[in-house]
Write a protein that holds these residues in place. Structure first.
Motif, PDB file in Angstrom:
ATOM      1  N   ILE A  37       0.988 -12.188 -12.248  1.00  0.00           N
ATOM      2  CA  ILE A  37       0.719 -13.162 -11.188  1.00  0.00           C
ATOM      3  C   ILE A  37       0.052 -14.398 -11.786  1.00  0.00           C
ATOM      4  CG2 ILE A  37      -0.648 -13.574  -9.118  1.00  0.00           C
ATOM      5  CD1 ILE A  37      -0.083 -10.797  -8.256  1.00  0.00           C
TER       6      ILE A  37
ATOM      7  N   LEU B 291      10.395   4.032   3.125  1.00  0.00           N
ATOM      8  CA  LEU B 291      11.105   3.561   1.936  1.00  0.00           C
ATOM      9  C   LEU B 291      12.600   3.408   2.174  1.00  0.00           C
ATOM     10  CD1 LEU B 291       9.502   5.536  -1.020  1.00  0.00           C
ATOM     11  CD2 LEU B 291       9.061   3.212  -0.280  1.00  0.00           C
TER      12      LEU B 291
ATOM     13  N   ALA C 238       0.877   4.183  -2.922  1.00  0.00           N
ATOM     14  CA  ALA C 238       0.552   5.585  -2.639  1.00  0.00           C
ATOM     15  C   ALA C 238       1.690   6.505  -3.095  1.00  0.00           C
ATOM     16  CB  ALA C 238       0.287   5.761  -1.146  1.00  0.00           C
ATOM     17  N   ILE C 239       2.925   6.151  -2.717  1.00  0.00           N
ATOM     18  CA  ILE C 239       4.069   6.980  -3.103  1.00  0.00           C
ATOM     19  C   ILE C 239       4.202   7.038  -4.619  1.00  0.00           C
ATOM     20  CG2 ILE C 239       6.580   7.106  -3.008  1.00  0.00           C
ATOM     21  CD1 ILE C 239       5.496   7.811  -0.419  1.00  0.00           C
TER      22      ILE C 239
ATOM     23  N   ALA D  56       8.548   1.620  -5.824  1.00  0.00           N
ATOM     24  CA  ALA D  56       7.774   2.851  -5.968  1.00  0.00           C
ATOM     25  C   ALA D  56       8.225   3.620  -7.202  1.00  0.00           C
ATOM     26  CB  ALA D  56       7.936   3.710  -4.709  1.00  0.00           C
TER      27      ALA D  56
ATOM     28  N   HIS E 120      -3.073  -9.291 -11.364  1.00  0.00           N
ATOM     29  CA  HIS E 120      -2.216  -8.765 -12.423  1.00  0.00           C
ATOM     30  C   HIS E 120      -1.839  -9.911 -13.367  1.00  0.00           C
ATOM     31  CE1 HIS E 120       1.204  -6.769 -14.224  1.00  0.00           C
ATOM     32  NE2 HIS E 120       0.706  -5.653 -13.743  1.00  0.00           N
TER      33      HIS E 120
ATOM     34  N   PRO F  95      17.523  -3.897  -3.851  1.00  0.00           N
ATOM     35  CA  PRO F  95      16.175  -4.405  -3.665  1.00  0.00           C
ATOM     36  C   PRO F  95      15.447  -3.654  -2.557  1.00  0.00           C
ATOM     37  CG  PRO F  95      17.821  -6.069  -3.084  1.00  0.00           C
ATOM     38  CD  PRO F  95      18.560  -4.873  -3.542  1.00  0.00           C
TER      39      PRO F  95
ATOM     40  N   TYR G 145      -0.069  10.783   5.768  1.00  0.00           N
ATOM     41  CA  TYR G 145       0.159   9.389   5.404  1.00  0.00           C
ATOM     42  C   TYR G 145       1.296   9.272   4.398  1.00  0.00           C
ATOM     43  CZ  TYR G 145      -0.213   5.028   2.993  1.00  0.00           C
ATOM     44  OH  TYR G 145       0.114   3.843   2.421  1.00  0.00           O
ATOM     45  N   LEU G 146       1.313  10.175   3.406  1.00  0.00           N
ATOM     46  CA  LEU G 146       2.348  10.089   2.368  1.00  0.00           C
ATOM     47  C   LEU G 146       3.731  10.292   2.967  1.00  0.00           C
ATOM     48  CD1 LEU G 146       0.620  11.895  -0.570  1.00  0.00           C
ATOM     49  CD2 LEU G 146       1.355   9.515  -0.492  1.00  0.00           C
TER      50      LEU G 146
ATOM     51  N   ALA H  97       4.587   7.147   4.725  1.00  0.00           N
ATOM     52  CA  ALA H  97       4.909   6.071   3.785  1.00  0.00           C
ATOM     53  C   ALA H  97       6.284   6.291   3.174  1.00  0.00           C
ATOM     54  CB  ALA H  97       3.840   5.989   2.697  1.00  0.00           C
TER      55      ALA H  97
ATOM     56  N   ARG I  90      -2.688  -2.817  -7.798  1.00  0.00           N
ATOM     57  CA  ARG I  90      -2.561  -4.102  -8.495  1.00  0.00           C
ATOM     58  C   ARG I  90      -1.142  -4.323  -9.003  1.00  0.00           C
ATOM     59  NH1 ARG I  90      -8.434  -4.666 -10.980  1.00  0.00           N
ATOM     60  NH2 ARG I  90      -9.095  -3.034  -9.587  1.00  0.00           N
ATOM     61  N   GLU I  91      -0.572  -3.253  -9.566  1.00  0.00           N
ATOM     62  CA  GLU I  91       0.768  -3.377 -10.144  1.00  0.00           C
ATOM     63  C   GLU I  91       1.799  -3.680  -9.061  1.00  0.00           C
ATOM     64  OE1 GLU I  91       2.196  -1.708 -13.376  1.00  0.00           O
ATOM     65  OE2 GLU I  91       0.331  -2.422 -14.252  1.00  0.00           O
TER      66      GLU I  91
ATOM     67  N   ALA J  65       1.601  -5.386  -6.615  1.00  0.00           N
ATOM     68  CA  ALA J  65       1.572  -6.762  -6.126  1.00  0.00           C
ATOM     69  C   ALA J  65       2.560  -7.659  -6.872  1.00  0.00           C
ATOM     70  CB  ALA J  65       0.165  -7.329  -6.251  1.00  0.00           C
ATOM     71  N   VAL J  66       3.033  -7.237  -8.050  1.00  0.00           N
ATOM     72  CA  VAL J  66       3.935  -8.107  -8.806  1.00  0.00           C
ATOM     73  C   VAL J  66       5.401  -7.735  -8.647  1.00  0.00           C
ATOM     74  CG1 VAL J  66       2.223  -8.595 -10.547  1.00  0.00           C
ATOM     75  CG2 VAL J  66       3.842  -6.779 -10.939  1.00  0.00           C
TER      76      VAL J  66
ATOM     77  N   PRO K 211      11.428  -1.487  -1.325  1.00  0.00           N
ATOM     78  CA  PRO K 211      10.254  -0.750  -1.792  1.00  0.00           C
ATOM     79  C   PRO K 211      10.591   0.520  -2.560  1.00  0.00           C
ATOM     80  CG  PRO K 211      10.482  -0.612   0.603  1.00  0.00           C
ATOM     81  CD  PRO K 211      11.456  -1.634   0.135  1.00  0.00           C
ATOM     82  N   LEU K 212      11.769   1.120  -2.323  1.00  0.00           N
ATOM     83  CA  LEU K 212      12.110   2.343  -3.062  1.00  0.00           C
ATOM     84  C   LEU K 212      12.138   2.063  -4.565  1.00  0.00           C
ATOM     85  CD1 LEU K 212      13.112   5.256  -3.168  1.00  0.00           C
ATOM     86  CD2 LEU K 212      15.423   4.410  -2.875  1.00  0.00           C
TER      87      LEU K 212
ATOM     88  N   ILE L 260       1.706   9.458  -6.210  1.00  0.00           N
ATOM     89  CA  ILE L 260       2.069  10.872  -6.062  1.00  0.00           C
ATOM     90  C   ILE L 260       3.239  11.229  -6.978  1.00  0.00           C
ATOM     91  CG2 ILE L 260       3.134  12.492  -4.458  1.00  0.00           C
ATOM     92  CD1 ILE L 260       0.225  12.248  -4.034  1.00  0.00           C
TER      93      ILE L 260
ATOM     94  N   LEU M 178       7.585  -4.253 -14.582  1.00  0.00           N
ATOM     95  CA  LEU M 178       8.619  -5.215 -14.185  1.00  0.00           C
ATOM     96  C   LEU M 178       9.975  -4.806 -14.723  1.00  0.00           C
ATOM     97  CD1 LEU M 178       7.299  -8.852 -14.465  1.00  0.00           C
ATOM     98  CD2 LEU M 178       7.980  -7.581 -12.466  1.00  0.00           C
TER      99      LEU M 178
ATOM    100  N   MET N  56       0.832  -1.205   0.000  1.00  0.00           N
ATOM    101  CA  MET N  56       0.000   0.000   0.000  1.00  0.00           C
ATOM    102  C   MET N  56       0.867   1.256   0.000  1.00  0.00           C
ATOM    103  SD  MET N  56      -2.860  -1.325  -0.157  1.00  0.00           S
ATOM    104  CE  MET N  56      -3.785   0.181  -0.080  1.00  0.00           C
ATOM    105  N   HIS N  57       1.956   1.241   0.776  1.00  0.00           N
ATOM    106  CA  HIS N  57       2.864   2.394   0.775  1.00  0.00           C
ATOM    107  C   HIS N  57       3.441   2.622  -0.619  1.00  0.00           C
ATOM    108  CE1 HIS N  57       2.372   2.597   4.937  1.00  0.00           C
ATOM    109  NE2 HIS N  57       3.431   1.957   5.367  1.00  0.00           N
ATOM    110  N   ILE N  58       3.901   1.519  -1.226  1.00  0.00           N
ATOM    111  CA  ILE N  58       4.500   1.644  -2.567  1.00  0.00           C
ATOM    112  C   ILE N  58       3.489   2.270  -3.520  1.00  0.00           C
ATOM    113  CG2 ILE N  58       5.353   0.357  -4.550  1.00  0.00           C
ATOM    114  CD1 ILE N  58       6.552  -1.653  -2.666  1.00  0.00           C
TER     115      ILE N  58
END
Lengths: 267, 267
Positions: B129, B42, A84-85, A146, B126, A140, B34-35, B38, A212-213, A215-216, A142-143, A88, A128, A80-82
């Motif tokens: 997946i 990272l 949202a960032i 995002a 996705h 590797p 929140y942002l 989040a 959705r994106e 998640a992969v 979340p940065l 933005i 990807l 969820m964080h990924i």
């Protein structure tokens, strides 16, 4: 009587239109025929598929619920964080390019073309592949994820924005020009209020897609729920795979419901 | 206009129109907070960004000059095209009946709910997946890619077509029912003419999006150019990576132009 009826027989399309339609159908049929004939599918795999799928389904049951809180939940939060960032960042990069691509806001053909190329190119390179680059750059985590989603969403956001800007009302812009507004002022005071509804709907829509994106992304090491999915698949723990899939399913439905509700109330 | 309404109108002062909405501002502050939170998760740091940009520059230098000479580009692109075409064909063929079944204005609620669940299920995952699961089920190769993109197509075309069917005018349906038409006749002469144009638009868009995704599913072994790209990336063959990416962008651009042309023919 019959002669006039004959003459006035109503035909829906001109011959050229019918020819064009026929040509499209013919080309499509030929392409499909070519694809079916030449695609490399190992027949044994195809015949075997239903049996394999049933076997996999059996291993996925019962779902390993105990795995949820220690591993899946933190990964979901990261996803969820990924998302949202990335939304933005994507808006911050996509909106300027969208304005540059709109013919009325930026009346320079070359700038339009370059901006349009950026939009197509960022969209064509999938999340990807962006993630591969950013994992190699930032390591590797979340940065990288995002950034990957943000860069991939530039194309979509920019395209929607430039279309919104091109549909903007000429009158108010002319009024601003007559009052001596600079180009920046025209954008901020003239175009921006007119594309504000587009902004909200694009932001919400893209956030939904980005969840959705994201998640992969874990498949290439860029963080999120995909890491949990990948680990479970690599360890052949199918009861955990089904747990991750179920979690993704629920989150996606939740997000979609939230987006529809906000849309109904605000826009 | 009654006196009460007049006095009410008179009481609306200019300031009220622009009164700040506390709830809205609180929502903005909440989203912003929140942002920031989040972004803090990272793991951004100045050295990391600096180092990452250094690697990024090295990438860009490695990209030039792009290498198109290796022979596996064309077969990879053709396989991607085949996957995109076949999955669009199969996906659309499956989506039509599901969309008809899920339209609430044609079907009893329990039927439409089951069909809706299928569409939601196909939409939430996705393609990548689904591709991973398909690779595990039917082995490496184009078949897994076709299954993955077919899934996505059923979700996309199914949802949009169901919405289009729900928006049709029921007067024509009633008129056709009044002539004693069977259910299939109602579909053929009442529903199809009303949704045909939009349907062609969805399918064109879907084929375009499948083409884009078919260049990606190869990363997880589901056939197409993505596999070539991924292996080139892993052996640090960056000029070849650049060549492949340029080819993908070219293919997607051709697809987009063709999509616009096909939509114009059927307008």
């Amino acid at each position: 009587m019959t002669a006039t009826a004959e003459l006035k027989r109503w035909i829906r399309f001109t011959p050229a239109q019918r020819l064009a339609r026929f040509a499209v159908f013919l080309v499509m049929a030929a392409l499909m025929g070519w694809a079916l004939k030449t695609i490399e599918i190992i027949p044994e795999f195809l015949y075997d598929a239903p049996e394999q799928v049933v076997d996999m389904g059996r291993r996925m049951w019962p779902i390993d619920w105990a795995h949820f809180w220690p591993v899946v939940w933190p990964a979901l939060v990261e996803t969820m964080h990924i998302a949202a960032i990335a939304t933005i960042l994507g808006l911050m990069m996509g909106i300027p390019v969208g304005f540059l691509a709109a013919k009325n806001a930026t009346p320079f053909l070359w700038v339009n073309l370059v901006a349009k190329f950026i939009l197509v190119a960022t969209r064509s390179i999938s999340t990807l592949i962006w993630a591969l680059f950013f994992v190699a750059m930032f390591g590797p985590g979340p940065l990288a994820g995002a950034l990957a989603i943000a860069f991939h969403s530039i194309g979509f956001i920019g395209k929607m924005f430039s279309e919104g800007v091109e549909e903007a009302n000429r009158g108010s812009i002319e009024a601003l020009q007559a009052a001596g507004a600079t180009r920046m002022q025209q954008i901020l005071m003239g175009y921006w209020p007119m594309v504000l509804p587009t902004f909200w709907s694009v932001a919400l829509f893209r956030w939904d897609i980005n969840v959705r994106e994201s998640a992969v992304l874990g498949l290439v090491g860029a963080g999120g729920i995909g890491m949990a999915l990948n680990a479970a698949i690599d360890l052949i723990q199918w009861d955990r795979v089904s747990l991750v899939l179920f979690a993704i399913f629920i989150v996606v439905i939740l997000i979609e419901t939230i987006v529809t509700q906000i849309r109904k109330r605000v826009i | 206009m009654s006196a009460a309404a007049l006095s009410k109108q008179a009481s609306v002062s200019r300031a009220d129109f622009f009164a700040p909405s506390i709830a809205k501002r609180l929502a903005y502050v909440g989203v912003l907070a929140y942002l920031v939170y989040a972004a803090a998760t990272l793991g951004l740091s100045f050295e990391r960004v600096q180092q990452g940009i250094g690697y990024g520059v090295r990438f860009l230098v490695g990209f030039f000059p792009p290498n198109f000479t290796q022979t596996d580009i064309i077969p990879g692109l053709l396989e991607s095209l085949q996957i995109a075409l076949l999955s669009s064909l199969i996906g659309t063929a499956l989506a039509i009946p599901i969309a008809v079944l899920s339209a609430r204005n044609l079907m009893p609620p329990w039927v439409s709910w089951i069909a809706r669940l299928i569409i939601i299920f196909c939409r939430s995952f996705h393609p990548v997946i689904v591709a991973i699961i398909a690779v595990k089920a039917v082995g490496f190769g184009a078949l897994a890619g076709i299954i993955a993109l077919t899934f996505a197509s059923v979700g996309f075309v199914g949802k949009l077509l169901a919405e289009a069917i729900e928006e049709i005018s029921l007067k024509q349906i009633e008129a056709i029912r009044a002539t004693g038409a069977s259910f299939m006749n109602v579909i053929a002469f009442g529903v199809v003419p009303q949704v045909m144009n939009r349907f062609i638009g969805f399918v064109a868009y879907e084929t375009d999006s499948n083409l884009r995704n078919s260049t990606m599913v190869g990363v997880v072994g589901a056939g197409g150019i993505g596999g070539t790209l991924f292996s080139a990336f892993q052996r640090f063959d960056y000029d070849f990576v650049a060549g492949i990416i340029i080819c993908i962008i070219g293919l997607v651009m051709i697809g987009e132009v063709l999509q616009i042309y096909v939509k114009r023919v059927f307008r």
